[in-house]
Design an enzyme around this catalytic site. Structure first.
Site, PDB file in Angstrom:
ATOM      1  N   LYS A   1       0.822  -1.326   0.205  1.00 11.79           N
ATOM      2  CA  LYS A   1       0.039  -0.103  -0.105  1.00 11.79           C
ATOM      3  C   LYS A   1       0.729   1.265   0.044  1.00 11.79           C
ATOM      4  O   LYS A   1       0.325   2.372  -0.616  1.00 11.79           O
ATOM      5  CB  LYS A   1      -1.050   0.159   1.112  1.00 11.79           C
ATOM      6  CG  LYS A   1      -0.498   0.137   2.613  1.00 11.79           C
ATOM      7  CD  LYS A   1      -1.105  -0.102   3.855  1.00 11.79           C
ATOM      8  CE  LYS A   1      -0.577  -0.053   5.103  1.00 11.79           C
ATOM      9  NZ  LYS A   1      -1.249  -0.696   6.349  1.00 11.79           N
TER      10      LYS A   1
ATOM     11  N   ARG B   1      -7.647  -0.786  17.027  1.00 14.27           N
ATOM     12  CA  ARG B   1      -8.202  -0.555  15.519  1.00 14.27           C
ATOM     13  C   ARG B   1      -9.108  -1.752  15.357  1.00 14.27           C
ATOM     14  O   ARG B   1     -10.172  -1.815  16.167  1.00 14.27           O
ATOM     15  CB  ARG B   1      -6.950  -0.304  14.639  1.00 14.27           C
ATOM     16  CG  ARG B   1      -7.313   0.388  13.624  1.00 14.27           C
ATOM     17  CD  ARG B   1      -6.085   0.988  12.678  1.00 14.27           C
ATOM     18  NE  ARG B   1      -5.761  -0.500  11.817  1.00 14.27           N
ATOM     19  CZ  ARG B   1      -4.846  -0.524  11.181  1.00 14.27           C
ATOM     20  NH1 ARG B   1      -3.858   0.550  10.825  1.00 14.27           N
ATOM     21  NH2 ARG B   1      -4.464  -1.942  10.407  1.00 14.27           N
TER      22      ARG B   1
HETATM   23  C1  LIG Z   1      -0.192  -1.596   6.818  1.00 13.18           C
HETATM   24  C2  LIG Z   1      -0.862  -2.662   7.228  1.00 13.18           C
HETATM   25  C3  LIG Z   1       0.207  -3.675   7.585  1.00 13.18           C
HETATM   26  C4  LIG Z   1       1.584  -3.702   7.358  1.00 13.18           C
HETATM   27  O1  LIG Z   1       2.367  -2.986   8.351  1.00 13.18           O
HETATM   28  P1  LIG Z   1       3.980  -2.433   8.090  1.00 13.18           P
HETATM   29  O2  LIG Z   1       4.105  -1.911   9.304  1.00 13.18           O
HETATM   30  O3  LIG Z   1       3.891  -1.518   7.020  1.00 13.18           O
HETATM   31  O4  LIG Z   1       4.446  -3.773   7.895  1.00 13.18           O
HETATM   32  C5  LIG Z   1      -0.094  -5.118   8.070  1.00 13.18           C
HETATM   33  N1  LIG Z   1      -1.626  -5.414   8.508  1.00 13.18           N
HETATM   34  C6  LIG Z   1      -2.537  -4.267   8.330  1.00 13.18           C
HETATM   35  C7  LIG Z   1      -3.768  -4.694   8.653  1.00 13.18           C
HETATM   36  C8  LIG Z   1      -2.214  -3.159   7.843  1.00 13.18           C
HETATM   37  O5  LIG Z   1      -2.911  -2.101   7.635  1.00 13.18           O
END
Ligand SMILES: *Cc1c(COP(=O)(O)O)cnc(C)c1O
Length: 370
Positions: free
Chosen positions: A46, A141
């Site tokens: 993302k 969250r």
């Molecule tokens: C963005 C996200 C990740 C990845 O997190 P990083 O810290 O970039 O590795 C994993 N799980 C969810 C649900 C996310 O929103």
């Protein structure tokens, strides 16, 4: 998105440069370490907003899934020739379920109403879809709060649904509540997985223990058995947080797979403390200024509209310190830089996560892959 056709403009800078070999190295080195501990990796894409060349690197890299919070990225990945499997990691909007079922093979879910609607949409499209039920372990969250409620949802999917398949359980830490991923938290999740498995009478495919902040447990061998999946974005793309914030040795990862290149448009010695009555800056804030006397400073043609967080830009040349930014300008103190700088020179910055997310989404920033 990626490179934008600038209507008639022969725009060179600001430039977001992607070093494909370094990103590829980071993916492989991360996957290798996880696989050695029996952990599959969802490569989270993302942060770079669908740059096709980058998406293609994840395909065939050993990642078990390509993951994103935005369904647009799966469309872009398909257009770039990727085949997934795709994992949607923002719990879905009811309004996007037709696209979710069409584009994603897996999704993280936490609401029974949405899961029921997903089943109905799958029936309409004649497609199956796998879900990972999220357990909130305190980060506040997404996720079920009561373990019993998650187990009931799991049993319902397993027994009553035809198109939605229960792939597993997962959790997310270190995002809103800044809660640290620890072996204890991981054991809470494996306990949930075991309780679900006892109820449904089979092993779950996925027990997903978080993102980058859970990776240190893979590196130091403290990841409890039973966690078999991580969703990793930051460590692969930026690799800043673990070494700098957590003091973890990630010397095997490049921190400059993505860099910003921007051009100097003014270079001059000026006062360091604003002259006159201080009120509000361009964004209605009151920053603090330190009087360091007259200093050499550079004005760069790139601004908050492009990167939002000027203090998360990391100049590569020694002796350069970001001072602040307005919407379209970045100000640097270059007094201590030993290079013979001049207007028109291009300076390079390593990036933390935030600026990479904004820069790759800015239509004013050219993207170049080398
Ligand atoms: C963005 C996200 C990740 C990845 O997190 P990083 O810290 O970039 O590795 C994993 N799980 C969810 C649900 C996310 O929103």
């Amino acid at each position: 998105m990626g490179e934008i056709e600038m209507q008639g403009l022969e725009k060179k800078y600001p430039l977001l440069e992607l070093r494909l070999d370094k990103l590829s190295h980071n993916i492989r080195e991360t996957v290798k370490r996880c696989q050695a501990r029996g952990i599959q990796v969802a490569g989270v894409v993302k942060v770079f907003n669908g740059i096709p060349e980058a998406l293609r690197l994840y395909e065939g890299s050993g990642c078990a899934h390509m993951a994103s919070s935005r369904l647009e990225h799966f469309e872009e990945a398909l257009a770039a020739g990727c085949r997934g499997p795709f994992m949607a990691i923002r719990i879905p909007m009811l309004s996007e379920l037709p696209d979710l079922v069409r584009l994603a093979d897996y999704s993280l879910q936490s609401d029974m109403q949405v899961i029921e609607a997903t089943e109905a949409e799958c029936a309409r499209q004649g497609k199956t879809h796998k879900v990972i039920l999220m357990m909130d372990l305190g980060d506040l969250r997404e996720g079920f709060w009561e373990k019993e409620e998650l187990i009931r949802a799991a049993v319902k999917i397993e027994t009553a649904f035809r198109y939605v398949k229960l792939a597993g359980v997962g959790t997310n830490l270190g995002c809103y509540g800044s809660i640290k991923a620890t072996p204890e938290k991981m054991r809470e999740l494996t306990a949930v997985a075991e309780a679900v498995e006892a109820q449904i009478g089979r092993k779950l495919e996925i027990v997903s223990g978080g993102g980058t902040s859970s990776f240190p447990m893979v590196l130091d061998g403290t990841m409890p058995p039973g966690i078999n999946h991580l969703r990793i974005g930051e460590a692969i793309t930026v690799a800043y947080d673990l070494p700098v914030l957590y003091g973890i040795d990630t010397g095997f990862l490049h921190q400059d797979a993505f860099v910003l290149k921007a051009e100097i448009v003014e270079l001059r010695t000026k006062a360091s403390y604003p002259v006159g009555e201080i009120s509000y800056d361009a964004f209605g804030c009151k920053p603090e200024y330190t009087d360091r006397g007259f200093r050499r400073r550079a004005v760069m043609a790139v601004g908050k509209v492009d990167f939002a967080l000027w203090d998360h830009l990391l100049p590569v040349l020694p002796g350069i310190t970001p001072l602040g930014a307005s919407s379209d300008h970045l100000l640097l103190d270059v007094e201590d830089c030993r290079e013979d700088l001049k207007v028109g020179d291009v300076l390079e910055f390593r990036l933390r996560y935030g600026p990479l997310a904004y820069l790759s989404a800015s239509r004013y920033v050219r993207v170049s892959c080398i």
